[in-house]
Design a protein around this motif. Structure first.
Motif, PDB file in Angstrom:
ATOM      1  N   ASP A  18       0.844  -1.195   0.000  1.00  0.00           N
ATOM      2  CA  ASP A  18       0.000   0.000   0.000  1.00  0.00           C
ATOM      3  C   ASP A  18       0.877   1.243   0.000  1.00  0.00           C
ATOM      4  OD1 ASP A  18      -1.753   2.097   0.593  1.00  0.00           O
ATOM      5  OD2 ASP A  18      -3.139   0.682   1.522  1.00  0.00           O
ATOM      6  N   SER A  19       0.453   2.273  -0.738  1.00  0.00           N
ATOM      7  CA  SER A  19       1.260   3.492  -0.869  1.00  0.00           C
ATOM      8  C   SER A  19       1.440   4.203   0.462  1.00  0.00           C
ATOM      9  CB  SER A  19       0.604   4.443  -1.880  1.00  0.00           C
ATOM     10  OG  SER A  19      -0.706   4.771  -1.454  1.00  0.00           O
ATOM     11  N   GLU A  20       0.507   3.989   1.402  1.00  0.00           N
ATOM     12  CA  GLU A  20       0.640   4.662   2.687  1.00  0.00           C
ATOM     13  C   GLU A  20       1.811   4.120   3.485  1.00  0.00           C
ATOM     14  OE1 GLU A  20      -3.009   4.304   4.704  1.00  0.00           O
ATOM     15  OE2 GLU A  20      -4.148   5.513   3.274  1.00  0.00           O
ATOM     16  N   HIS A  21       2.116   2.791   3.278  1.00  0.00           N
ATOM     17  CA  HIS A  21       3.199   2.174   4.041  1.00  0.00           C
ATOM     18  C   HIS A  21       4.488   2.106   3.242  1.00  0.00           C
ATOM     19  CE1 HIS A  21      -0.599   0.673   5.731  1.00  0.00           C
ATOM     20  NE2 HIS A  21       0.044   0.740   6.902  1.00  0.00           N
ATOM     21  N   GLY A  22       4.429   2.402   1.956  1.00  0.00           N
ATOM     22  CA  GLY A  22       5.628   2.342   1.143  1.00  0.00           C
ATOM     23  C   GLY A  22       6.451   3.608   1.275  1.00  0.00           C
ATOM     24  N   LEU A  23       7.596   3.605   0.653  1.00  0.00           N
ATOM     25  CA  LEU A  23       8.473   4.765   0.670  1.00  0.00           C
ATOM     26  C   LEU A  23       8.224   5.580  -0.583  1.00  0.00           C
ATOM     27  CD1 LEU A  23      11.780   3.090   1.913  1.00  0.00           C
ATOM     28  CD2 LEU A  23      10.078   4.343   3.248  1.00  0.00           C
ATOM     29  N   SER A  24       7.654   6.761  -0.399  1.00  0.00           N
ATOM     30  CA  SER A  24       7.291   7.577  -1.556  1.00  0.00           C
ATOM     31  C   SER A  24       8.504   8.171  -2.244  1.00  0.00           C
ATOM     32  CB  SER A  24       6.346   8.704  -1.121  1.00  0.00           C
ATOM     33  OG  SER A  24       6.977   9.497  -0.121  1.00  0.00           O
ATOM     34  N   ASN A  25       9.615   8.301  -1.496  1.00  0.00           N
ATOM     35  CA  ASN A  25      10.792   8.907  -2.104  1.00  0.00           C
ATOM     36  C   ASN A  25      11.701   7.885  -2.774  1.00  0.00           C
ATOM     37  OD1 ASN A  25      11.598   7.631   0.151  1.00  0.00           O
ATOM     38  ND2 ASN A  25      12.799   9.334   1.025  1.00  0.00           N
ATOM     39  N   ASP A  26      11.244   6.629  -2.892  1.00  0.00           N
ATOM     40  CA  ASP A  26      12.049   5.599  -3.555  1.00  0.00           C
ATOM     41  C   ASP A  26      11.964   5.817  -5.059  1.00  0.00           C
ATOM     42  OD1 ASP A  26      13.459   3.440  -4.337  1.00  0.00           O
ATOM     43  OD2 ASP A  26      11.957   1.954  -3.767  1.00  0.00           O
ATOM     44  N   PRO A  27      13.076   6.120  -5.737  1.00  0.00           N
ATOM     45  CA  PRO A  27      13.003   6.445  -7.170  1.00  0.00           C
ATOM     46  C   PRO A  27      12.684   5.245  -8.044  1.00  0.00           C
ATOM     47  CG  PRO A  27      15.282   6.363  -6.450  1.00  0.00           C
ATOM     48  CD  PRO A  27      14.445   6.222  -5.211  1.00  0.00           C
ATOM     49  N   ILE A  28      13.088   4.060  -7.644  1.00  0.00           N
ATOM     50  CA  ILE A  28      12.880   2.894  -8.519  1.00  0.00           C
ATOM     51  C   ILE A  28      11.805   1.961  -7.995  1.00  0.00           C
ATOM     52  CG2 ILE A  28      15.245   2.974  -9.371  1.00  0.00           C
ATOM     53  CD1 ILE A  28      15.941   0.743  -7.460  1.00  0.00           C
ATOM     54  N   GLY A  29      11.258   2.227  -6.861  1.00  0.00           N
ATOM     55  CA  GLY A  29      10.173   1.421  -6.329  1.00  0.00           C
ATOM     56  C   GLY A  29      10.606   0.074  -5.813  1.00  0.00           C
ATOM     57  N   ALA A  30      11.860  -0.035  -5.335  1.00  0.00           N
ATOM     58  CA  ALA A  30      12.362  -1.330  -4.876  1.00  0.00           C
ATOM     59  C   ALA A  30      11.642  -1.801  -3.629  1.00  0.00           C
ATOM     60  CB  ALA A  30      13.859  -1.236  -4.617  1.00  0.00           C
ATOM     61  N   ASP A  31      11.153  -0.842  -2.800  1.00  0.00           N
ATOM     62  CA  ASP A  31      10.488  -1.220  -1.560  1.00  0.00           C
ATOM     63  C   ASP A  31       8.971  -1.228  -1.682  1.00  0.00           C
ATOM     64  OD1 ASP A  31      12.903  -1.484  -0.339  1.00  0.00           O
ATOM     65  OD2 ASP A  31      12.967   0.616   0.332  1.00  0.00           O
ATOM     66  N   ARG A  32       8.459  -1.113  -2.865  1.00  0.00           N
ATOM     67  CA  ARG A  32       7.010  -1.098  -3.048  1.00  0.00           C
ATOM     68  C   ARG A  32       6.420  -2.504  -3.163  1.00  0.00           C
ATOM     69  NH1 ARG A  32       4.913   3.886  -4.600  1.00  0.00           N
ATOM     70  NH2 ARG A  32       6.493   5.502  -4.934  1.00  0.00           N
ATOM     71  N   TYR A  33       7.277  -3.552  -3.328  1.00  0.00           N
ATOM     72  CA  TYR A  33       6.794  -4.919  -3.508  1.00  0.00           C
ATOM     73  C   TYR A  33       7.455  -5.831  -2.488  1.00  0.00           C
ATOM     74  CZ  TYR A  33       5.124  -3.202  -8.014  1.00  0.00           C
ATOM     75  OH  TYR A  33       4.493  -2.496  -8.992  1.00  0.00           O
ATOM     76  N   ARG A  34       6.736  -6.859  -2.104  1.00  0.00           N
ATOM     77  CA  ARG A  34       7.266  -7.832  -1.162  1.00  0.00           C
ATOM     78  C   ARG A  34       6.916  -9.238  -1.642  1.00  0.00           C
ATOM     79  NH1 ARG A  34       5.141  -7.586   4.862  1.00  0.00           N
ATOM     80  NH2 ARG A  34       3.364  -8.651   3.894  1.00  0.00           N
ATOM     81  N   LEU A  35       7.860 -10.161  -1.532  1.00  0.00           N
ATOM     82  CA  LEU A  35       7.668 -11.552  -1.955  1.00  0.00           C
ATOM     83  C   LEU A  35       7.686 -12.442  -0.725  1.00  0.00           C
ATOM     84  CD1 LEU A  35       7.447 -13.692  -4.202  1.00  0.00           C
ATOM     85  CD2 LEU A  35       9.953 -13.773  -4.239  1.00  0.00           C
ATOM     86  N   ASP A  36       6.575 -13.134  -0.481  1.00  0.00           N
ATOM     87  CA  ASP A  36       6.472 -14.059   0.645  1.00  0.00           C
ATOM     88  C   ASP A  36       6.587 -15.483   0.124  1.00  0.00           C
ATOM     89  OD1 ASP A  36       6.113 -11.945   2.290  1.00  0.00           O
ATOM     90  OD2 ASP A  36       3.917 -12.106   2.344  1.00  0.00           O
ATOM     91  N   ILE A  37       7.466 -16.274   0.724  1.00  0.00           N
ATOM     92  CA  ILE A  37       7.660 -17.676   0.348  1.00  0.00           C
ATOM     93  C   ILE A  37       7.368 -18.539   1.559  1.00  0.00           C
ATOM     94  CG2 ILE A  37       9.293 -19.404  -0.505  1.00  0.00           C
ATOM     95  CD1 ILE A  37      10.815 -17.201  -1.890  1.00  0.00           C
ATOM     96  N   ASP A  38       6.436 -19.464   1.407  1.00  0.00           N
ATOM     97  CA  ASP A  38       6.097 -20.399   2.477  1.00  0.00           C
ATOM     98  C   ASP A  38       6.699 -21.757   2.145  1.00  0.00           C
ATOM     99  OD1 ASP A  38       4.645 -18.463   3.784  1.00  0.00           O
ATOM    100  OD2 ASP A  38       2.781 -18.966   2.714  1.00  0.00           O
ATOM    101  N   LEU A  39       7.548 -22.258   3.023  1.00  0.00           N
ATOM    102  CA  LEU A  39       8.163 -23.569   2.855  1.00  0.00           C
ATOM    103  C   LEU A  39       7.427 -24.550   3.748  1.00  0.00           C
ATOM    104  CD1 LEU A  39      11.969 -22.641   2.835  1.00  0.00           C
ATOM    105  CD2 LEU A  39      10.443 -23.019   0.892  1.00  0.00           C
ATOM    106  N   GLY A  40       6.703 -25.460   3.100  1.00  0.00           N
ATOM    107  CA  GLY A  40       5.958 -26.429   3.879  1.00  0.00           C
ATOM    108  C   GLY A  40       6.805 -27.619   4.280  1.00  0.00           C
ATOM    109  N   LYS A  41       7.552 -28.182   3.321  1.00  0.00           N
ATOM    110  CA  LYS A  41       8.327 -29.379   3.611  1.00  0.00           C
ATOM    111  C   LYS A  41       9.450 -29.510   2.601  1.00  0.00           C
ATOM    112  CE  LYS A  41       7.800 -34.385   4.215  1.00  0.00           C
ATOM    113  NZ  LYS A  41       6.854 -35.527   4.150  1.00  0.00           N
ATOM    114  N   ILE A  42      10.610 -29.864   3.068  1.00  0.00           N
ATOM    115  CA  ILE A  42      11.758 -30.105   2.194  1.00  0.00           C
ATOM    116  C   ILE A  42      12.169 -31.561   2.363  1.00  0.00           C
ATOM    117  CG2 ILE A  42      14.147 -29.528   1.671  1.00  0.00           C
ATOM    118  CD1 ILE A  42      13.650 -26.743   2.655  1.00  0.00           C
ATOM    119  N   THR A  43      12.262 -32.260   1.258  1.00  0.00           N
ATOM    120  CA  THR A  43      12.678 -33.660   1.279  1.00  0.00           C
ATOM    121  C   THR A  43      14.043 -33.774   0.626  1.00  0.00           C
ATOM    122  OG1 THR A  43      10.381 -34.399   1.128  1.00  0.00           O
ATOM    123  CG2 THR A  43      12.093 -36.008   0.576  1.00  0.00           C
ATOM    124  N   PHE A  44      15.011 -34.258   1.371  1.00  0.00           N
ATOM    125  CA  PHE A  44      16.356 -34.435   0.850  1.00  0.00           C
ATOM    126  C   PHE A  44      16.478 -35.821   0.232  1.00  0.00           C
ATOM    127  CE2 PHE A  44      16.931 -31.153   4.039  1.00  0.00           C
ATOM    128  CZ  PHE A  44      17.801 -30.268   3.411  1.00  0.00           C
TER     129      PHE A  44
END
Length: 306
Positions: A5-31
Motif C-alpha cells: 500500500d502506498s501509505e506504508h511504502g516509501l514515496s521517495n524511492d526512485p525505482i520502487g524497490a520497496d514497493r513490492y514484497r515476496l512471501d515464500i512459504d516452505l511447507g516441507k523439504i525432502t532431501f
C-alpha cells in the motif's frame, strides 16, 4: 508477490524497490541425499525412488503393449506370407513386393520380441533391486534395534499354480521358437540355392577355360606350320583363360533346432520368473513417512514390517 500500500511504502524511492514484497512459504523439504543421513534413511530414499519407477512402469503397461504389437505383426506376417505363396510364380512385380513386405514384417516382429524381452528384464531387475534394498533396510533395523524411518514394503506371494499370464508367455515363447526355426530353414534353403548356383557357374567357367586352352594350344601348334593366325581369336581365348576364378564359399549348414530353442530360452531365462516364486507389489504396498528428527525414533519391537 503483491504491491505494498502506498501509505506504508516509501514515496521517495526512485525505482520502487520497496514497493513490492515476496512471501515464500516452505511447507516441507525432502532431501534425496545428505551427508548427515543415516544408512537406513539413504536406503529408504533409494527404495522410494525405485518404487516410484516401478509404479510408473506398471501403469505404462509396456510389456502388454508390446505383446499386442507382436500379435498384430504376427497376423500381418501370416497374411502377407499367404499372398506371397499364392503369387510367387506370377509374371508381375507383385511377388517381389510381397516378399519385401514379408521380410519387413519378420524383422519388425523380431525387434518387437527382443524389445519385449528387454522390458521384461528391466521389470524383473527393478523388482529384484527393490527387494534387495528392502532386505538391507530390515537387516539394518535388526542390527540397530530401532528404526529411523517408517518406510514399509508389503510383498505378496503368488500361489504355486501356474498363472494365466505365465502360460501365455510360455506359449508366446514357443511361437517365437517355431518362427525362428521356420526362418532359419528358409534362410538355409536360400543360401543352399545360392551356393549351388555359384558352384554351377564355377564349373561352367572351368569348362570354358579348358576349351579356350585347347583352342589356344591348337592355334599355337598350327602357327608352327602356317603364318595365317587369327589374332582376335587368340586374344579372346587368352581373356577367358585369364579370368579370375569364381570364389566358391563353404557349403552352408542348417541351424540346429535345439540350438535355436536353447538360444531363445536363454534369452528369456533372466526375463521371466517361475510361477512358484513370483512376487508382486501393488500401488498401496509401499508406505513411507520420513521423520525429520531423531525424536521420532521407534523401537524395533513396536514397528510392524514384512
Amino acid at each position: 508477490a503483491y504491491q505494498i500500500d502506498s501509505e506504508h511504502g516509501l514515496s521517495n524511492d526512485p525505482i520502487g524497490a520497496d514497493r513490492y514484497r515476496l512471501d515464500i512459504d516452505l511447507g516441507k523439504i525432502t532431501f534425496v541425499h545428505h551427508h548427515l543421513m543415516s544408512m537406513e534413511y539413504v536406503l529408504a530414499m533409494r527404495m522410494k525412488q525405485m518404487y516410484e519407477c516401478y509404479t510408473v512402469r506398471r501403469q505404462q503397461l509396456i510389456v502388454q503393449q508390446l505383446s499386442e504389437k507382436i500379435k498384430a505383426l504376427k497376423s500381418a506376417e501370416s497374411n502377407c506370407r499367404t499372398l506371397y505363396e499364392q503369387n510367387k510364380y506370377a509374371d508381375s512385380p507383385e511377388p517381389k513386393e510381397f516378399y519385401d513386405r514379408l521380410v519387413n514384417y519378420q524383422n519388425e516382429l523380431r525387434q518387437a520380441r527382443n524389445q519385449r524381452c528387454n522390458e521384461m528384464k528391466l521389470d524383473r531387475d527393478l523388482l529384484k533391486h527393490l527387494l534387495d534394498v528392502w532386505k538391507e533396510i530390515k537387516d539394518i533395523r535388526r542390527a540397530n534395534g530401532y528404526t529411523t524411518t517408517s518406510v514399509k514394503l508389503i510383498i505378496k506371494q503368488i500361489s504355486g499354480k501356474k498363472t494365466k499370464h505365465y502360460e501365455q508367455i510360455q506359449q508366446q515363447i514357443e511361437e517365437e521358437i517355431e518362427d525362428e526355426i521356420t526362418l532359419a530353414d528358409e534362410q538355409y534353403q536360400r543360401e543352399k540355392e545360392a551356393h549351388t548356383k555359384i558352384v554351377r557357374n564355377r564349373k561352367l567357367q572351368e569348362t570354358r577355360k579348358k576349351e579356350a586352352k585347347k583352342r589356344l594350344d591348337k592355334k599355337r601348334a598350327a602357327a608352327l606350320t602356317s603364318d595365317n593366325i587369327d589374332g582376335d581369336y587368340d586374344q579372346n581365348d587368352i581373356t577367358i583363360i585369364n579370368e579370375e576364378d569364381i570364389y566358391v564359399p563353404e557349403k552352408p549348414e542348417p541351424r540346429k533346432r535345439d540350438e535355436i530353442r536353447t538360444t531363445i530360452l536363454t534369452k528369456y531365462q533372466s526375463a521371466i520368473r517361475p510361477p512358484d516364486s513370483q512376487q508382486t507389489l501393488n500401488e498401496n504396498d509401499f508406505q513411507s513417512d520420513f521423520p525429520a528428527t531423531k525424536s521420532k525414533l521407534k523401537p524395533i519391537d513396536n514397528f510392524d514390517y514384512c
